[in-house]
Design a protein around this motif. Structure first.
Motif, PDB file in Angstrom:
ATOM      1  N   UNK A 260       0.828  -1.208   0.000  1.00  0.00           N
ATOM      2  CA  UNK A 260       0.000   0.000   0.000  1.00  0.00           C
ATOM      3  C   UNK A 260       0.860   1.255   0.000  1.00  0.00           C
ATOM      4  N   UNK A 261       2.076   1.132   0.504  1.00  0.00           N
ATOM      5  CA  UNK A 261       2.970   2.269   0.601  1.00  0.00           C
ATOM      6  C   UNK A 261       4.402   1.877   0.327  1.00  0.00           C
ATOM      7  N   UNK A 262       5.227   2.876   0.063  1.00  0.00           N
ATOM      8  CA  UNK A 262       6.638   2.669  -0.249  1.00  0.00           C
ATOM      9  C   UNK A 262       7.486   3.625   0.575  1.00  0.00           C
ATOM     10  N   UNK A 263       8.626   3.143   1.028  1.00  0.00           N
ATOM     11  CA  UNK A 263       9.643   4.001   1.617  1.00  0.00           C
ATOM     12  C   UNK A 263      10.777   4.117   0.603  1.00  0.00           C
ATOM     13  N   UNK A 264      10.993   5.335   0.118  1.00  0.00           N
ATOM     14  CA  UNK A 264      12.000   5.574  -0.910  1.00  0.00           C
ATOM     15  C   UNK A 264      13.246   6.143  -0.258  1.00  0.00           C
ATOM     16  N   UNK A 265      14.356   5.423  -0.385  1.00  0.00           N
ATOM     17  CA  UNK A 265      15.632   5.863   0.147  1.00  0.00           C
ATOM     18  C   UNK A 265      16.432   6.539  -0.970  1.00  0.00           C
ATOM     19  N   UNK A 266      16.841   7.782  -0.746  1.00  0.00           N
ATOM     20  CA  UNK A 266      17.515   8.558  -1.787  1.00  0.00           C
ATOM     21  C   UNK A 266      18.760   7.842  -2.291  1.00  0.00           C
ATOM     22  N   UNK A 267      19.601   7.376  -1.390  1.00  0.00           N
ATOM     23  CA  UNK A 267      20.862   6.769  -1.831  1.00  0.00           C
ATOM     24  C   UNK A 267      20.647   5.407  -2.470  1.00  0.00           C
ATOM     25  N   UNK A 277      11.712  11.003  -9.646  1.00  0.00           N
ATOM     26  CA  UNK A 277      11.052  10.330 -10.766  1.00  0.00           C
ATOM     27  C   UNK A 277      10.167   9.195 -10.261  1.00  0.00           C
ATOM     28  N   UNK A 278      10.716   8.347  -9.388  1.00  0.00           N
ATOM     29  CA  UNK A 278       9.970   7.207  -8.876  1.00  0.00           C
ATOM     30  C   UNK A 278       8.842   7.677  -7.964  1.00  0.00           C
ATOM     31  N   UNK A 279       9.119   8.693  -7.134  1.00  0.00           N
ATOM     32  CA  UNK A 279       8.102   9.250  -6.244  1.00  0.00           C
ATOM     33  C   UNK A 279       6.881   9.737  -7.024  1.00  0.00           C
ATOM     34  N   UNK A 280       7.132  10.490  -8.094  1.00  0.00           N
ATOM     35  CA  UNK A 280       6.017  11.066  -8.845  1.00  0.00           C
ATOM     36  C   UNK A 280       5.146   9.984  -9.470  1.00  0.00           C
ATOM     37  N   UNK A 281       5.767   8.964 -10.049  1.00  0.00           N
ATOM     38  CA  UNK A 281       4.993   7.889 -10.659  1.00  0.00           C
ATOM     39  C   UNK A 281       4.270   7.074  -9.595  1.00  0.00           C
ATOM     40  N   UNK A 282       4.945   6.818  -8.481  1.00  0.00           N
ATOM     41  CA  UNK A 282       4.313   6.057  -7.399  1.00  0.00           C
ATOM     42  C   UNK A 282       3.090   6.780  -6.855  1.00  0.00           C
ATOM     43  N   UNK A 283       3.174   8.098  -6.728  1.00  0.00           N
ATOM     44  CA  UNK A 283       2.015   8.887  -6.286  1.00  0.00           C
ATOM     45  C   UNK A 283       0.866   8.723  -7.270  1.00  0.00           C
ATOM     46  N   UNK A 284       1.179   8.830  -8.562  1.00  0.00           N
ATOM     47  CA  UNK A 284       0.126   8.693  -9.582  1.00  0.00           C
ATOM     48  C   UNK A 284      -0.494   7.298  -9.578  1.00  0.00           C
ATOM     49  N   UNK A 285       0.281   6.292  -9.150  1.00  0.00           N
ATOM     50  CA  UNK A 285      -0.223   4.924  -9.102  1.00  0.00           C
ATOM     51  C   UNK A 285      -0.981   4.622  -7.809  1.00  0.00           C
ATOM     52  N   UNK A 286      -0.995   5.587  -6.884  1.00  0.00           N
ATOM     53  CA  UNK A 286      -1.823   5.433  -5.688  1.00  0.00           C
ATOM     54  C   UNK A 286      -1.104   5.011  -4.429  1.00  0.00           C
ATOM     55  N   UNK A 287       0.222   4.921  -4.443  1.00  0.00           N
ATOM     56  CA  UNK A 287       0.960   4.529  -3.245  1.00  0.00           C
ATOM     57  C   UNK A 287       1.008   5.662  -2.224  1.00  0.00           C
ATOM     58  N   UNK A 288       1.058   5.314  -0.963  1.00  0.00           N
ATOM     59  CA  UNK A 288       1.462   6.222   0.103  1.00  0.00           C
ATOM     60  C   UNK A 288       2.994   6.240   0.121  1.00  0.00           C
ATOM     61  N   UNK A 289       3.573   7.394   0.447  1.00  0.00           N
ATOM     62  CA  UNK A 289       5.013   7.575   0.245  1.00  0.00           C
ATOM     63  C   UNK A 289       5.692   8.138   1.492  1.00  0.00           C
ATOM     64  N   UNK A 290       6.834   7.552   1.819  1.00  0.00           N
ATOM     65  CA  UNK A 290       7.813   8.157   2.724  1.00  0.00           C
ATOM     66  C   UNK A 290       9.102   8.332   1.933  1.00  0.00           C
ATOM     67  N   UNK A 291       9.689   9.527   1.992  1.00  0.00           N
ATOM     68  CA  UNK A 291      11.004   9.755   1.379  1.00  0.00           C
ATOM     69  C   UNK A 291      12.001  10.003   2.486  1.00  0.00           C
ATOM     70  N   UNK A 292      13.032   9.178   2.528  1.00  0.00           N
ATOM     71  CA  UNK A 292      14.088   9.343   3.524  1.00  0.00           C
ATOM     72  C   UNK A 292      15.392   8.822   2.941  1.00  0.00           C
TER      73      UNK A 292
END
Length: 368
Positions: A260-267, A277-292
């Motif tokens: 349901x959600x993704x944690x995106x690690x910058x490194x 890039x991945x964050x924007x597409x994931x948002x459009x696909x409906x995921x909840x997002x954490x960026x860290x």
């Protein structure tokens, strides 16, 4: 505008609260950071930072970052740092794989591109969606009593979101999480993060025994398919973290309905540009997002904050303030934290005013 010089610094950042503990004896005492300064022929400098959490958390290690930056940096001289996609393709051409090595260099170019435009990085990343982001705090692995006491202290300090480390002995972790949940007010947001420490069998044992507790399950197993097998019988949301190492991984998770959600690690993804890039597409696909990220001080935390605040608020889970974890300072300012929320510093780019004298002598320098 062209890149004229690149300097790299090695900065060890000990933890304020002592060793950081995960399941199975995994422990780290500090972030072992590489900080890069990328200066253009206009005189502007952009800053980037990458720090692994020990050698056990991600497929990255500090000595590898130091060695890799030396290999990649000379190829960037003479190129326009504002051409972020082009810079990324160049790094992938001259150095196969190892995205974590490229992360600080991409972050430095992103900072420099925004400084050149005299705008905050959040604007380049899609625009600011809110003034601040909600922070979470980690309840590190330990005894039942220690974890319950830490959770109670965190909530007393005004935080409402907890990430509870699990992934060790299943029956002991059931007891730990039950104690944590009993020690905090109802409505406290709990994430149980196994950091890929369990087999599907163990993960199902845990979820079956904790059905009465309200939590989100984070990365129980190593692979996407293993996590998916757990999700089929799960009555709670699932977030994947270690499984998201590329755009292909994110699309695979979406196709399989594995989270349901993704944690995106910058490194882990190779820098700010690919994370966006991945964050924007994931948002459009409906995921909840954490960026860290995997670690760092003011520079890296600011990059996380800019990416978090350019994520639509209704799709954002939470953020983390790594600069508060460490005893050393690298800048004269920092991402502002008020209570349980974090903003971004004022100013162009990352908004961080790095103090080179705090970094020591560079271990590498290239360019005029």
């Amino acid at each position: 505008m062209q890149i004229e010089t690149i300097k790299a610094y090695h900065v060890v950042q000990p933890f304020v609260d002592g060793p950081y503990r995960m399941s199975k004896g995994r422990v780290a005492g500090a972030f072992d950071a590489v900080i890069v300064a990328i200066t253009s022929d206009s005189g502007l400098t952009g800053w980037g930072e990458m720090a692994p959490l020990g050698n056990f958390y991600s497929p990255a290690f500090a000595a590898g970052v130091r060695a890799g930056v030396i290999e990649i940096a000379p190829h960037l001289l003479g190129h326009d740092p504002r051409a972020l996609a082009s810079i990324g393709r160049l790094m992938d051409t001259v150095f196969k794989g190892h995205p974590y090595i490229k992360s600080a260099l991409d972050m430095g170019c992103s900072d420099l591109a925004a400084r050149a435009a005299d705008i905050p990085l959040v604007t380049l990343l899609g625009g600011r969606e809110s003034e601040t982001a909600e922070l979470y705090k980690v309840v590190t692995h330990g005894t039942v009593d220690a974890m319950a006491a830490l959770a109670k202290r965190i909530v007393k300090d005004g935080f409402h979101r907890l990430q509870v480390k699990v992934g060790g002995n299943v029956h002991d972790d059931i007891e730990r999480v039950t104690a944590v949940a009993d020690s905090v007010p109802k409505g406290t947001v709990i994430f149980c993060d196994a950091n890929a420490g369990w087999t599907p069998y163990q993960a199902r044992q845990f979820t079956d025994a904790t059905r009465a507790i309200d939590y989100t399950f984070e990365q129980p197993c190593t692979t996407i398919d293993e996590c998916m097998s757990v999700r089929r019988s799960l009555d709670k949301p699932m977030v994947l973290d270690e499984s998201v190492a590329s755009l292909d991984d994110m699309l695979d998770i979406h196709r399989k309905g594995a989270a349901d959600g993704l944690t995106l690690k910058i490194s882990r993804l190779g820098g700010v540009t690919k994370t966006r890039q991945i964050r924007d597409l994931a948002v459009d696909l409906g995921f909840m997002i954490t960026v860290e990220d995997t670690g760092g001080a003011e520079i890296d935390t600011s990059a996380m904050a800019h990416l978090s605040l350019s994520t639509p608020e209704e799709r954002r889970l939470h953020a983390i303030a790594f600069h508060e974890w460490v005893t050393v300072r690298t800048a004269s300012n920092k991402p502002p934290v008020s209570g349980s929320r974090m903003g971004i510093p004022d100013g162009p780019g990352l908004g961080i005013d790095v103090v080179p004298d705090l970094l020591g002598a560079p271990f590498f320098e290239v360019g005029s």
